[in-house]
Design a protein around this motif. Sequence first.
Motif, mmCIF file in Angstrom:
data_model
loop_
_atom_site.group_PDB
_atom_site.id
_atom_site.type_symbol
_atom_site.label_atom_id
_atom_site.label_comp_id
_atom_site.label_asym_id
_atom_site.label_seq_id
_atom_site.Cartn_x
_atom_site.Cartn_y
_atom_site.Cartn_z
ATOM 1 N N ASP A 107 40.181 46.833 29.829
ATOM 2 C CA ASP A 107 40.702 45.757 30.855
ATOM 3 C C ASP A 107 41.762 44.886 30.447
ATOM 4 O OD1 ASP A 107 38.290 44.917 29.456
ATOM 5 O OD2 ASP A 107 38.098 43.529 31.232
ATOM 6 N N GLN A 136 45.094 46.638 29.952
ATOM 7 C CA GLN A 136 45.645 46.894 31.406
ATOM 8 C C GLN A 136 46.101 45.652 32.165
ATOM 9 O OE1 GLN A 136 45.871 49.877 32.973
ATOM 10 N NE2 GLN A 136 45.027 51.053 31.364
ATOM 11 N N ARG A 137 45.479 44.433 31.800
ATOM 12 C CA ARG A 137 45.811 43.265 32.434
ATOM 13 C C ARG A 137 46.886 42.386 31.869
ATOM 14 N NH1 ARG A 137 40.495 40.147 33.296
ATOM 15 N NH2 ARG A 137 42.062 38.427 34.135
#
Length: 155
Positions: free
Chosen positions: A18, A21-22
């Motif tokens: 995450d 991805q962020r």
Amino acid sequence: LVAAMVEVEETYIMIKPDGVQRGLVGEIISRFEKKGFKLTGLKLFQCPKELAQEHYKDLQSKPFFPKLIDYITSGPVVCMAWEGVGVVASARKLIGATNPLNAEPGTIRGDLAVQTGRNVVHGSDSPENGKREIALWFKEGELCEWAPVQEPWLK
Ligand code: RTP
């Protein structure tokens, strides 16, 4: 002479899928750099299921284990080895509580995350686990032993 209380240690820090991805990779690395720790290993890596299961083997019996393995293998992670005096406990402080809602503002999870199941970063919980996890995630030759130079880079 008073014996030093805290020793030079190494810890395994991992930006979870995450975080990648962020677009938080730079932000997270920069917090450890600014604190003053030394980066000795760094790679972007798609983790196979077997490695994720080995890394989290102490949590095998937990109900959330299958979800945790799916999460960690859902996309690339950033694997890092960091070195420094007291780096294991200090990195855990910089990271903040496991549940980001309990993590203090100013910590990585306190500033950047909401859910326990998406808490953006991992840090070893003891010097022994630091060594174990670095050996697990890095191959020989992937780590660099280096000392900061005194000379200016530009002349
Ligand atoms: P980490 O190993 O990732 O640094 O996390 P931690 O020591 O703060 O927490 P630990 O209890 O070792 O849990 C490892 C990771 O498992 C996920 N988790 N999910 N109830 C849940 O759904 C739950 N509990 C833990 C989190 O990603 C946690 O960081």
